[in-house]
Design a protein around this motif. Structure first.
Motif, PDB file in Angstrom:
ATOM      1  N   GLY A   1       0.403  -0.834  -0.219  1.00 26.21           N
ATOM      2  CA  GLY A   1       0.014  -0.250   0.118  1.00 26.21           C
ATOM      3  C   GLY A   1       0.957   1.099  -0.152  1.00 26.21           C
ATOM      4  N   ALA A   2       2.090   0.835   0.571  1.00 25.10           N
ATOM      5  CA  ALA A   2       2.501   2.237   1.029  1.00 25.10           C
ATOM      6  C   ALA A   2       2.911   3.204  -0.308  1.00 25.10           C
ATOM      7  CB  ALA A   2       4.126   2.396   1.871  1.00 25.10           C
ATOM      8  N   PRO A   3       3.829   2.312  -1.129  1.00 25.70           N
ATOM      9  CA  PRO A   3       4.344   3.631  -2.704  1.00 25.70           C
ATOM     10  C   PRO A   3       3.324   3.917  -3.524  1.00 25.70           C
ATOM     11  CG  PRO A   3       5.130   1.129  -2.818  1.00 25.70           C
ATOM     12  CD  PRO A   3       4.355   0.946  -1.666  1.00 25.70           C
TER      13      PRO A   3
ATOM     14  N   ARG B   1      -6.991  -2.071  -8.210  1.00 28.49           N
ATOM     15  CA  ARG B   1      -6.985  -1.234  -9.481  1.00 28.49           C
ATOM     16  C   ARG B   1      -5.674  -0.399 -10.196  1.00 28.49           C
ATOM     17  NH1 ARG B   1      -9.623   3.360  -9.178  1.00 28.49           N
ATOM     18  NH2 ARG B   1      -9.882   3.868 -11.588  1.00 28.49           N
ATOM     19  N   ARG B   2      -4.942  -0.343  -8.717  1.00 32.91           N
ATOM     20  CA  ARG B   2      -4.021   0.963  -8.799  1.00 32.91           C
ATOM     21  C   ARG B   2      -2.694  -0.058  -9.271  1.00 32.91           C
ATOM     22  NH1 ARG B   2      -3.215   7.066  -7.419  1.00 32.91           N
ATOM     23  NH2 ARG B   2      -5.359   7.429  -7.095  1.00 32.91           N
ATOM     24  N   SER B   3      -2.721  -1.296  -8.881  1.00 34.02           N
ATOM     25  CA  SER B   3      -2.054  -2.522  -9.528  1.00 34.02           C
ATOM     26  C   SER B   3      -1.540  -3.666  -9.859  1.00 34.02           C
ATOM     27  CB  SER B   3      -1.594  -3.677  -7.761  1.00 34.02           C
ATOM     28  OG  SER B   3      -1.768  -3.263  -6.740  1.00 34.02           O
ATOM     29  N   GLY B   4      -3.331  -3.030 -10.947  1.00 30.10           N
ATOM     30  CA  GLY B   4      -3.436  -3.230 -12.732  1.00 30.10           C
ATOM     31  C   GLY B   4      -3.859  -4.868 -12.469  1.00 30.10           C
ATOM     32  N   ILE B   5      -4.310  -5.256 -11.558  1.00 31.42           N
ATOM     33  CA  ILE B   5      -5.289  -6.507 -11.506  1.00 31.42           C
ATOM     34  C   ILE B   5      -6.391  -5.973 -11.802  1.00 31.42           C
ATOM     35  CG2 ILE B   5      -6.467  -7.873  -9.584  1.00 31.42           C
ATOM     36  CD1 ILE B   5      -3.233  -7.880  -9.347  1.00 31.42           C
ATOM     37  N   GLU B   6      -6.922  -7.164 -12.707  1.00 29.73           N
ATOM     38  CA  GLU B   6      -7.611  -7.232 -13.046  1.00 29.73           C
ATOM     39  C   GLU B   6      -8.722  -7.839 -13.067  1.00 29.73           C
ATOM     40  OE1 GLU B   6      -7.566  -9.126 -17.396  1.00 29.73           O
ATOM     41  OE2 GLU B   6      -9.573  -9.397 -17.589  1.00 29.73           O
TER      42      GLU B   6
END
Ligand code: NAP
Length: 300
Positions: free
Chosen positions: A11-13, A154-159
């Motif tokens: 979560g930190a980045p 969403r921000r980790s690009g998980i579909e």
């Protein structure tokens, strides 16, 4: 953190990215309005765990230049006094957003307090109006934790679209809003709870599993579909250590991606909260047009 097969969703980045954007918005707001957005935190009694949470929120505000005001009431105070304190914050144009530290003392009805918050300042999405807007798919304020649980995907690009998502927990602050958000993202969602029969059978169908139950070790690797993405919202203290609801060691051998605890959803929650605050401040500013200014386009 041990070397695991699963990708770590930290979560930190992401929180740092959000804070950078919020800090820029705060500078811009201050230049236009002449003051920073202000977060008011209403604290009723000094419950130890929530005071730790409070320190984290205050630090997040300081990092991005948001002003904050802690309003502390004695734990013995009446419900009416809490509602009056909220009414003052609602009426104060310099207060952009309000959060109430939970849990409240048992003598105070949660619903009475939640109803007393101005929905336009309800940046943690607990007022029924904001809950209803989410249910209808409109843009109200979202509960920060549920928002963080979905935003990390969403921000980790998980579909998410078309995936089977299984949520464990149906609380108004985490499980249900996360379920509505995932439906909005076009997942097919199952919500499990303490009366669910054969939890493992449901979990095994999940491409995405969001766990928000408050039970350490509730989900183990053998319950997961190989390659599942696991979001662990749980925060528990076991033998003095912070752990989630998922048995990280076994789950990370089966999952394709997993949020750690600590370091997953937690750091993102405060970042979501301050982003909601700036949005509230901007919306209030847009409404505070001088009366003499002509209204263009009719019904605004
Ligand atoms: P909550 O109000 O206690 O709700 C827990 C939910 O889990 C309930 O719906 C409950 O079912 C369900 N549940 C409990 N035991 C279960 C079991 N054995 N099997 C299946 N479902 C079960 O808790 P919450 O406020 O949603 O919080 C959930 C967790 O998230 C907690 O660990 C909390 O500390 C953590 N949390 C984290 C953050 C963060 O920033 N990361 C923020 C808030 C909360 P019933 O409805 O049937 O009782």
């Amino acid at each position: 953190m041990p070397d695991t097969g699963a990708r770590l969703l930290e979560g930190a980045p992401i929180a740092a990215e959000i804070r950078t954007a919020v800090a820029e918005s705060v500078v811009n707001y201050r230049e236009r309005v002449g003051r920073s957005p202000l977060l008011a935190i209403l604290i009723v009694g000094r419950d130890a765990p929530s005071m730790v949470y409070l320190q984290q929120i205050l630090k997040s505000c300081d990092l991005v230049g948001i002003d904050r005001r802690a309003v502390e009431l004695d734990g013995e105070v009446t419900e009416r006094a809490v509602i009056e304190a909220l009414a003052e914050l609602n009426a104060d144009p310099t207060v952009s957003g309000i959060i109430v530290q939970m849990p409240l003392p048992p003598t105070i009805r949660l619903r009475a307090i939640v109803d007393a918050i101005d929905p336009a300042k309800d940046i943690d999405g607990i007022h029924p109006l904001n809950a209803g807007l989410l249910r209808l798919g409109y843009d109200g304020f979202l509960p920060a934790t549920a928002h963080a649980a979905v935003e990390i995907l969403r921000r980790s690009g998980i579909e998410i679209e078309g995936k089977d998502a299984v949520i464990i927990g149906r609380s108004t602050v985490v499980g249900m809003p996360a379920a509505f958000l995932l439906v909005r993202e076009d997942a097919t969602v199952t919500v499990c709870h303490s009366r669910t029969v054969d939890l493992a059978a449901h979990v095994r169908r999940g491409d995405i599993v969001v766990v928000a139950a408050g039970h350490p070790g509730l989900v183990t690797g053998d319950m997961l579909k190989p390659g599942a993405v696991v979001v662990d919202v749980g925060i528990n203290v076991v033998d003095g250590k912070l752990v989630g609801d998922v048995d990280f060691e076994s789950a990370s051998r089966v999952a394709s991606a997993i949020t750690p605890v600590p370091g997953g959803v937690g750091p993102l929650t405060n970042a979501m909260l301050i982003s909601h605050l700036v949005r509230a401040a901007e919306a209030q500013q847009a409404q505070a047009r001088p009366l003499s200014e002509p209204v263009v386009g009719g019904s605004a």
